[in-house]
Design an enzyme around this catalytic site. Structure first.
Site, PDB file in Angstrom:
ATOM      1  N   GLU A   1       0.870  -1.190   0.000  1.00  0.00           N
ATOM      2  CA  GLU A   1       0.000   0.000   0.000  1.00  0.00           C
ATOM      3  C   GLU A   1       0.902   1.234   0.000  1.00  0.00           C
ATOM      4  O   GLU A   1       1.875   1.306   0.735  1.00  0.00           O
ATOM      5  CB  GLU A   1      -0.919  -0.014   1.221  1.00  0.00           C
ATOM      6  CG  GLU A   1      -1.675   1.275   1.492  1.00  0.00           C
ATOM      7  CD  GLU A   1      -2.509   1.789   0.311  1.00  0.00           C
ATOM      8  OE1 GLU A   1      -3.275   1.014  -0.270  1.00  0.00           O
ATOM      9  OE2 GLU A   1      -2.351   2.998  -0.024  1.00  0.00           O
TER      10      GLU A   1
ATOM     11  N   GLY B   1      -7.240   1.217   3.863  1.00  0.00           N
ATOM     12  CA  GLY B   1      -8.676   1.502   3.664  1.00  0.00           C
ATOM     13  C   GLY B   1      -9.021   2.163   2.350  1.00  0.00           C
ATOM     14  O   GLY B   1     -10.196   2.234   1.990  1.00  0.00           O
ATOM     15  N   GLY B   2      -8.019   2.697   1.647  1.00  0.00           N
ATOM     16  CA  GLY B   2      -8.264   3.246   0.319  1.00  0.00           C
ATOM     17  C   GLY B   2      -9.227   4.422   0.313  1.00  0.00           C
ATOM     18  O   GLY B   2      -9.423   5.128   1.317  1.00  0.00           O
ATOM     19  N   THR B   3      -9.841   4.632  -0.841  1.00  0.00           N
ATOM     20  CA  THR B   3     -10.699   5.800  -1.060  1.00  0.00           C
ATOM     21  C   THR B   3     -11.918   5.789  -0.147  1.00  0.00           C
ATOM     22  O   THR B   3     -12.248   6.805   0.480  1.00  0.00           O
ATOM     23  CB  THR B   3     -11.193   5.804  -2.522  1.00  0.00           C
ATOM     24  OG1 THR B   3     -10.074   5.677  -3.391  1.00  0.00           O
ATOM     25  CG2 THR B   3     -11.957   7.062  -2.846  1.00  0.00           C
ATOM     26  N   CYS B   4     -12.611   4.675  -0.086  1.00  0.00           N
ATOM     27  CA  CYS B   4     -13.886   4.633   0.637  1.00  0.00           C
ATOM     28  C   CYS B   4     -13.699   5.100   2.069  1.00  0.00           C
ATOM     29  O   CYS B   4     -14.449   5.938   2.572  1.00  0.00           O
ATOM     30  CB  CYS B   4     -14.448   3.214   0.605  1.00  0.00           C
ATOM     31  SG  CYS B   4     -15.990   3.064   1.508  1.00  0.00           S
TER      32      CYS B   4
ATOM     33  N   HIS C   1     -46.713  -1.828   9.012  1.00  0.00           N
ATOM     34  CA  HIS C   1     -47.155  -0.427   9.094  1.00  0.00           C
ATOM     35  C   HIS C   1     -46.648   0.197  10.398  1.00  0.00           C
ATOM     36  O   HIS C   1     -46.672  -0.471  11.430  1.00  0.00           O
ATOM     37  CB  HIS C   1     -48.678  -0.370   9.063  1.00  0.00           C
ATOM     38  CG  HIS C   1     -49.215   1.021   9.265  1.00  0.00           C
ATOM     39  ND1 HIS C   1     -49.182   1.968   8.268  1.00  0.00           N
ATOM     40  CD2 HIS C   1     -49.756   1.612  10.364  1.00  0.00           C
ATOM     41  CE1 HIS C   1     -49.707   3.093   8.741  1.00  0.00           C
ATOM     42  NE2 HIS C   1     -50.048   2.900  10.011  1.00  0.00           N
TER      43      HIS C   1
HETATM   44  C1  LIG Z   1     -16.426  11.377  -2.634  1.00  0.00           C
HETATM   45  C2  LIG Z   1     -16.698   9.913  -2.880  1.00  0.00           C
HETATM   46  C3  LIG Z   1     -17.797   9.327  -2.294  1.00  0.00           C
HETATM   47  C4  LIG Z   1     -18.063   7.989  -2.504  1.00  0.00           C
HETATM   48  N1  LIG Z   1     -19.159   7.436  -1.908  1.00  0.00           N
HETATM   49  C5  LIG Z   1     -19.439   6.149  -2.110  1.00  0.00           C
HETATM   50  C6  LIG Z   1     -20.569   5.538  -1.477  1.00  0.00           C
HETATM   51  O1  LIG Z   1     -21.305   6.188  -0.747  1.00  0.00           O
HETATM   52  N2  LIG Z   1     -20.791   4.225  -1.704  1.00  0.00           N
HETATM   53  C7  LIG Z   1     -19.983   3.470  -2.503  1.00  0.00           C
HETATM   54  O2  LIG Z   1     -20.232   2.286  -2.671  1.00  0.00           O
HETATM   55  N3  LIG Z   1     -18.903   4.008  -3.115  1.00  0.00           N
HETATM   56  C8  LIG Z   1     -18.614   5.327  -2.935  1.00  0.00           C
HETATM   57  N4  LIG Z   1     -17.516   5.861  -3.528  1.00  0.00           N
HETATM   58  C9  LIG Z   1     -16.662   5.013  -4.389  1.00  0.00           C
HETATM   59  C10 LIG Z   1     -15.744   4.148  -3.518  1.00  0.00           C
HETATM   60  O3  LIG Z   1     -14.982   4.951  -2.656  1.00  0.00           O
HETATM   61  C11 LIG Z   1     -14.817   3.287  -4.394  1.00  0.00           C
HETATM   62  O4  LIG Z   1     -15.585   2.681  -5.388  1.00  0.00           O
HETATM   63  C12 LIG Z   1     -14.183   2.243  -3.500  1.00  0.00           C
HETATM   64  O5  LIG Z   1     -13.261   2.868  -2.643  1.00  0.00           O
HETATM   65  C13 LIG Z   1     -13.549   1.083  -4.263  1.00  0.00           C
HETATM   66  O6  LIG Z   1     -12.252   1.329  -4.500  1.00  0.00           O
HETATM   67  P1  LIG Z   1     -11.186   0.211  -4.811  1.00  0.00           P
HETATM   68  O7  LIG Z   1     -11.369  -1.015  -4.003  1.00  0.00           O
HETATM   69  O8  LIG Z   1     -11.129   0.070  -6.249  1.00  0.00           O
HETATM   70  O9  LIG Z   1      -9.830   0.942  -4.303  1.00  0.00           O
HETATM   71  P2  LIG Z   1      -9.616   2.227  -3.432  1.00  0.00           P
HETATM   72  O10 LIG Z   1     -10.540   2.266  -2.289  1.00  0.00           O
HETATM   73  O11 LIG Z   1      -9.570   3.411  -4.327  1.00  0.00           O
HETATM   74  O12 LIG Z   1      -8.152   1.949  -2.860  1.00  0.00           O
HETATM   75  C14 LIG Z   1      -7.034   1.800  -3.677  1.00  0.00           C
HETATM   76  C15 LIG Z   1      -5.790   1.761  -2.818  1.00  0.00           C
HETATM   77  O13 LIG Z   1      -4.660   1.442  -3.638  1.00  0.00           O
HETATM   78  C16 LIG Z   1      -3.558   2.248  -3.259  1.00  0.00           C
HETATM   79  N5  LIG Z   1      -2.655   2.320  -4.401  1.00  0.00           N
HETATM   80  C17 LIG Z   1      -2.872   2.951  -5.578  1.00  0.00           C
HETATM   81  N6  LIG Z   1      -1.814   2.756  -6.412  1.00  0.00           N
HETATM   82  C18 LIG Z   1      -0.926   2.012  -5.733  1.00  0.00           C
HETATM   83  C19 LIG Z   1       0.370   1.503  -6.038  1.00  0.00           C
HETATM   84  N7  LIG Z   1       0.930   1.691  -7.232  1.00  0.00           N
HETATM   85  N8  LIG Z   1       1.010   0.783  -5.102  1.00  0.00           N
HETATM   86  C20 LIG Z   1       0.454   0.569  -3.897  1.00  0.00           C
HETATM   87  N9  LIG Z   1      -0.763   1.030  -3.545  1.00  0.00           N
HETATM   88  C21 LIG Z   1      -1.447   1.733  -4.450  1.00  0.00           C
HETATM   89  C22 LIG Z   1      -4.192   3.565  -2.863  1.00  0.00           C
HETATM   90  O14 LIG Z   1      -3.355   4.298  -1.999  1.00  0.00           O
HETATM   91  C23 LIG Z   1      -5.473   3.096  -2.155  1.00  0.00           C
HETATM   92  O15 LIG Z   1      -5.254   2.901  -0.783  1.00  0.00           O
HETATM   93  C24 LIG Z   1     -17.205   7.208  -3.321  1.00  0.00           C
HETATM   94  C25 LIG Z   1     -16.073   7.784  -3.900  1.00  0.00           C
HETATM   95  C26 LIG Z   1     -15.824   9.116  -3.685  1.00  0.00           C
HETATM   96  C27 LIG Z   1     -14.601   9.724  -4.317  1.00  0.00           C
END
Ligand SMILES: Cc1cc2nc3c(=O)[nH]c(=O)nc-3n(C[C@H](O)[C@H](O)[C@H](O)COP(=O)(O)OP(=O)(O)OC[C@H]3O[C@@H](n4cnc5c(N)ncnc54)[C@H](O)[C@@H]3O)c2cc1C
Length: 459
Positions: A34, A39-42, A441
């Protein structure tokens, strides 16, 4: 000298940690890489923090509506943005800590911090360390798309990521992009007390939805005082006093929108650049999403892509479902396929939109005989009692098979009750299962049988 592992996982998105849990439980050694945070984006700048902020905004909104409920408040309602952010940060921290403890506690787990890069089909380098495996899982997600508009390099702007650091109230937030992310921020900041203007290039908000959904959402947001500029493609930005001016090619209205702060919410792009995919021979589409088959395997056998990066979903639940599909195929001899899942998602404005399956437009375009039921939320006793009657429910049914094709539930708890329909669709059961059911209800879901009893042919 490369270290060998049974599996390598790149990215701590929504699929990586649960997959690591299954693989290590099966006795495999796992290298988990990582580059930024667990925890990534979510967890860090997507679902969890935005829904924490939506909750604060809802509290402010309901507090302002105190007199509708006979509640007396001794002064104007204020919002402490530092406290709002601190609450959000606490929720994020707890989630990050939870993922961190979970991954670190896995047996046979080796953690590597830094950006991973392929140096061969089954070899990855991170910070000078090299590792190899016959099984590599890419879960690197995406990031906000930043365009090359004229002037953008010279003005400050926010993306959904940098918005997470805001602990003050923007006087006037201009949001470019009238889709899911932009709308959630628009309503939330309006409720915090900012002026908000949405600039959307298309003729309506969230154009992927049906027109009645778009226009109901337009009305809900406009009624809260959000300015909405449609048909306005942004072509440049510039400083404007202490704030910003957005220039658009709109057919109507002022070609310039000014505000104190700018948020770009015009889409996301996959984190595939810099990953060395070309060296590994992993094929991407023209937008950079990794091409995968039904079991989420890439063009290189033994390399899988899960989550947003494969372009087969853009949600936490689709990423988690990707993990389940890969784990089932690899560990359970269960040939699950990505095409088996039914599209479902929610938009977390208030009231929320719960969506599943086909839109009315898609059903009409398919040419199949269909039935449609549509009722306003004013018909829902629970919504009426709570003085939250905005929105409507709409369900589409295949007139030949009687199975449900899709639904849009815009209204109180629409994000929850849509699962009643989703599960029936997975069961491939006829709509009459719900239309004959006795619902409790007073709930929002109690209208579903009535709605399904009053469908009309889709002309
Ligand atoms: C503002 C916002 C609100 C959202 N709200 C919702 C919601 O309410 N409900 C919902 O279902 N979805 C929502 N989403 C979408 C959701 O966040 C993503 O679909 C979800 O996080 C899935 O992501 P993922 O598993 O593909 O990876 P991500 O969660 O994006 O994680 C990817 C990880 O990989 C790491 N990484 C990247 N490149 C490299 C590399 N080269 N080497 C090592 N590590 C790396 C990053 O640092 C990150 O930690 C929202 C998104 C945003 C931006």
């Amino acid at each position: 000298m490369a270290q060998r592992f049974d599996a390598i996982i790149i990215g701590s998105g929504q699929a990586g940690p649960p997959l690591a849990s299954r693989l290590t439980a099966a006795g495999m050694s796992v290298a988990f890489i990582e580059r930024e945070h667990f925890g990534g984006t979510c967890v860090n700048d997507g679902c969890i923090p935005t829904k924490a902020l939506v909750a604060s905004a809802y509290a402010a909104h309901m507090a302002r509506r105190h007199s509708d409920f006979g509640v007396v408040v001794g002064g104007p309602i204020g919002v402490d943005m530092r406290a709002v952010k601190a609450r959000k940060d606490g929720i994020v921290r707890a989630s990050v800590d939870g993922v961190s403890a979970w991954v670190k506690g896995m047996p046979m787990m080796s953690l590597f911090w830094g950006p991973a890069r392929f140096t061969a089909a089954h070899r990855v380098a991170v910070n000078g360390e090299v590792m190899e495996s016959d099984r590599i899982f890419i879960n690197v997600g995406g990031r906000p798309f930043v365009p090359d508009w004229l002037g953008l390099k010279n003005v400050p702007y926010f993306t959904n990521t940098s918005m997470m650091q805001v602990d003050f109230l923007p006087e006037h937030l201009v949001i470019v992009g009238g889709s899911y992310i932009g709308l959630e921020f628009a309503q939330m900041y309006r409720r915090f007390g900012s002026q908000v203007t949405i600039v959307e290039q298309g003729p309506r908000l969230i154009a992927r939805e049906d027109e009645d959904v778009s226009s109901a959402i337009y009305d809900i947001l406009a009624a809260e005082g959000i300015q909405i500029r449609l048909n306005a493609r942004c072509i440049g930005v510039a400083a404007h006093g202490a704030g910003v001016a957005v220039r658009s090619d709109c057919a109507e209205g002022e070609p310039i929108v000014t505000g104190s702060h700018l948020l770009l919410a015009i889409g996301r792009r996959p984190n595939t650049d810099g990953l060395g995919l070309e060296v590994a021979g992993i094929s991407c589409d023209e937008r950079g999403f990794i091409r995968v088959d039904e079991q989420l395997c890439t063009s290189v056998p033994g390399v899988w892509a899960l989550g947003d990066v494969n372009g087969r979903g853009a949600f936490t639940h689709t990423s988690w479902n990707d993990y389940e599909i890969v784990a089932a195929n690899l560990l359970d001899a269960d040939r699950r396929r990505v095409s088996e899942r039914i599209g479902a998602y929610a938009l977390y404005i208030d009231p929320p939109l719960g969506r599943v399956g086909m839109t009315e437009r898609e059903v009409r375009a398919s040419g199949r005989p269909a039935l449609m039921g549509k009722m306003p939320m004013t018909r829902v006793g629970r919504a009426f009692e709570r003085s939250e009657t905005l929105g409507f429910m709409k369900i589409l049914v295949d007139a030949t098979t009687n199975t449900i094709l899709g639904a849009a539930l815009l209204g109180l708890n629409g994000d929850e009750i849509v699962h009643t329909i989703l599960d029936l669709m997975y069961a491939q059961a006829p709509y009459t299962v719900i239309s004959r059911a006795m619902h409790i209800h007073p709930t929002v879901a109690e209208l579903l049988p009535t709605l399904l009893q009053h469908m009309r042919s889709l002309q």
